[in-house]
Design an enzyme around this catalytic site. Structure first.
Site, PDB file in Angstrom:
ATOM      1  CB  THR A 210      -1.002  -0.027   1.180  1.00  0.00           C
ATOM      2  OG1 THR A 210      -1.966   1.007   0.996  1.00  0.00           O
ATOM      3  CG2 THR A 210      -0.316   0.168   2.526  1.00  0.00           C
ATOM      4  CG  ASN A 211      -0.524   4.591  -1.411  1.00  0.00           C
ATOM      5  OD1 ASN A 211      -1.232   5.314  -0.722  1.00  0.00           O
ATOM      6  ND2 ASN A 211      -0.984   3.950  -2.472  1.00  0.00           N
ATOM      7  NE  ARG A 212       5.595   7.445   3.797  1.00  0.00           N
ATOM      8  CZ  ARG A 212       5.959   6.963   4.982  1.00  0.00           C
ATOM      9  NH1 ARG A 212       5.113   7.007   5.991  1.00  0.00           N
ATOM     10  NH2 ARG A 212       7.159   6.453   5.164  1.00  0.00           N
ATOM     11  CB  SER A 213      -3.138   7.717   0.157  1.00  0.00           C
ATOM     12  OG  SER A 213      -4.402   8.311   0.141  1.00  0.00           O
TER      13      SER A 213
END
Ligand code: C5P
Length: 407
Positions: A210-213
């Site tokens: 995933t990512n930091r959003s």
């Protein structure tokens, strides 16, 4: 609590800086916009500008005293009556007293005695503005939900130049009217579809890429669009609460988001891809948990579909499509190239390497690039305020006649 004639009740707090004279103009703008304005001046503010000036322009006489023979407890009346409390200018000293919960004059006591939203517009010399104590106090107030209108860079008292100049009274008035929900329902009858959050691409049943959003900007856009009268569908990976009236579709992966967005976008007037979609996903996710004892697995990635590009290709006539970009360097250059590549009408870019901007913050600062070659820059503000600026640009692109023709 609005006044009996329906006007919002605004307490305009003024603390003691040279910019206090600009609060006179702010007062006039708020009265012109239909607000009942009750000015409260600190003792130091009265050194810069007279009570009488405010009394003449405002909806009731300016007040300065915590102890008033005529109104025994003015701070509770003001605090409880207020739909909004503004402090402009807010000095470093006022910010410190407010952050510490002090109530040693009428303005700070009113700030403590209210449950209304509070908008603070700081103004001070650059050295003071950059002091860690001031930075910390402001961060604390921001975390508590206080709305900040950042100062501008420009000429300061004594001829100095730098950051700390009070924001333009028009900007402060606009932020105040936003908080009071006095924006026109300019999206009434429009269907707006928004994606939010970072997608999660499974490696196995317990792990994912995933990512930091955080989804905060997308959720703020959904809330702002709903408040402006739109019927809103929010396709989100985030568990953040959705604003009342927003239809939420929860998804996890890029593939699920692709499907939900394609379906919802079919008859939308506006599509906003605020989500941070994974660009790659594990090609063959394991159906059972990968065991540590078997050593580090080799994970082969494959590209995900570019949802934005696909939506642009399929869009019906008149639909406005907005993309997002997070950049860390050559921000405007990369954004212009991305706008071209993706083919969307507007591209909202944020420099995620800047302080308080982008992922997981409650604030953001963006540039909004348009296919017509114009760029609108939005300085650091709450994600909700940024959302309204983005929707303002969307409004510029919505063409009512084309929209009607396509129905
Ligand atoms: O190419 P990049 O990922 O930087 O583009 C960002 C924009 O494209 C965002 O609006 C994002 O929602 C969208 N996007 C997409 N599908 C992808 C990757 C990004 O719709 N697979």
């Amino acid at each position: 609590m609005a006044t009996p004639d329906g006007r919002p009740f605004v307490v305009l707090g003024v603390s003691g800086g040279i910019a206090a004279y600009k609060a006179v103009e702010l007062c006039r703008r708020l009265v012109d916009a239909g607000c009942h304005v009750a000015p409260v001046l600190t003792e130091h503010a009265t050194r810069f500008v007279g009570e009488l000036t405010f009394s003449a322009l405002a909806s009731e006489p300016a007040q300065t005293e915590l102890y008033d023979a005529a109104a025994v407890i003015p701070h509770t009346r003001l605090g409880q009556s207020a739909d909004l409390v503004i402090v402009a200018p807010a000095t470093a000293h006022l910010l410190a007293r407010y952050a510490a919960g002090m109530a040693d004059d009428l303005l700070t006591a009113t700030l403590l005695a209210t449950r209304a939203p509070v908008l603070v517009a700081p103004a001070m010399h650059t050295e003071m503005w950059e002091q860690p104590s001031v930075v910390d106090n402001l961060a604390l107030l921001r975390r508590r939900g206080v709305e900040i209108v950042e100062p501008a860079v420009g000429r300061l008292a004594g001829g100095d130049e730098g950051a700390g100049r009070l924001a333009d009274p028009a900007t402060i008035a606009e932020a105040a009217l936003d908080l009071l929900g006095r924006r026109p329902a300019d999206l009434a009858g429009r269907r707006v579809v928004i994606s939010a959050g970072g997608t999660r691409e499974p490696i196995d049943p317990v792990r994912f890429l995933t990512n930091r959003s955080s989804g905060k900007q997308g959720h703020a856009l959904a809330a702002a669009a709903a408040d402006r009268g739109a019927s809103v569908v929010l396709v989100t990976t985030s568990a953040l609460p959705a604003h009342a009236g927003v239809r939420t579709i929860s998804v996890e992966t890029a593939a699920q988001m692709h499907e939900a967005m394609t379906e919802a976008a079919q008859d939308a007037d506006v599509v906003i891809m605020a989500a941070a979609v994974a660009d790659f996903r594990p090609r063959d996710p394991e159906s059972t948990k990968v065991k540590r004892e078997l050593g580090a697995p080799e994970i082969i990635l494959e590209p995900t579909p570019d949802i934005l590009v696909d939506l642009v290709e399929r869009r019906p006539a008149g639909q406005v499509v907005v993309g997002f970009a997070a950049e860390t360097d050559h921000v405007l250059e990369h954004a212009a190239a991305k706008l071209e590549r993706k083919g969307c009408d507007l591209l909202v870019v944020n420099d995620v390497s800047a302080p308080l901007v982008g992922f997981d913050h409650d604030t953001n600062a963006v540039h909004i690039l348009s296919q017509d070659g114009t760029t609108v820059s939005v300085d650091l503000a709450s994600k909700r305020a940024v959302a309204d600026r983005i929707l303002d640009r969307v409004m510029d692109h919505l063409n009512p006649s084309a929209e009607k023709d396509s129905r």
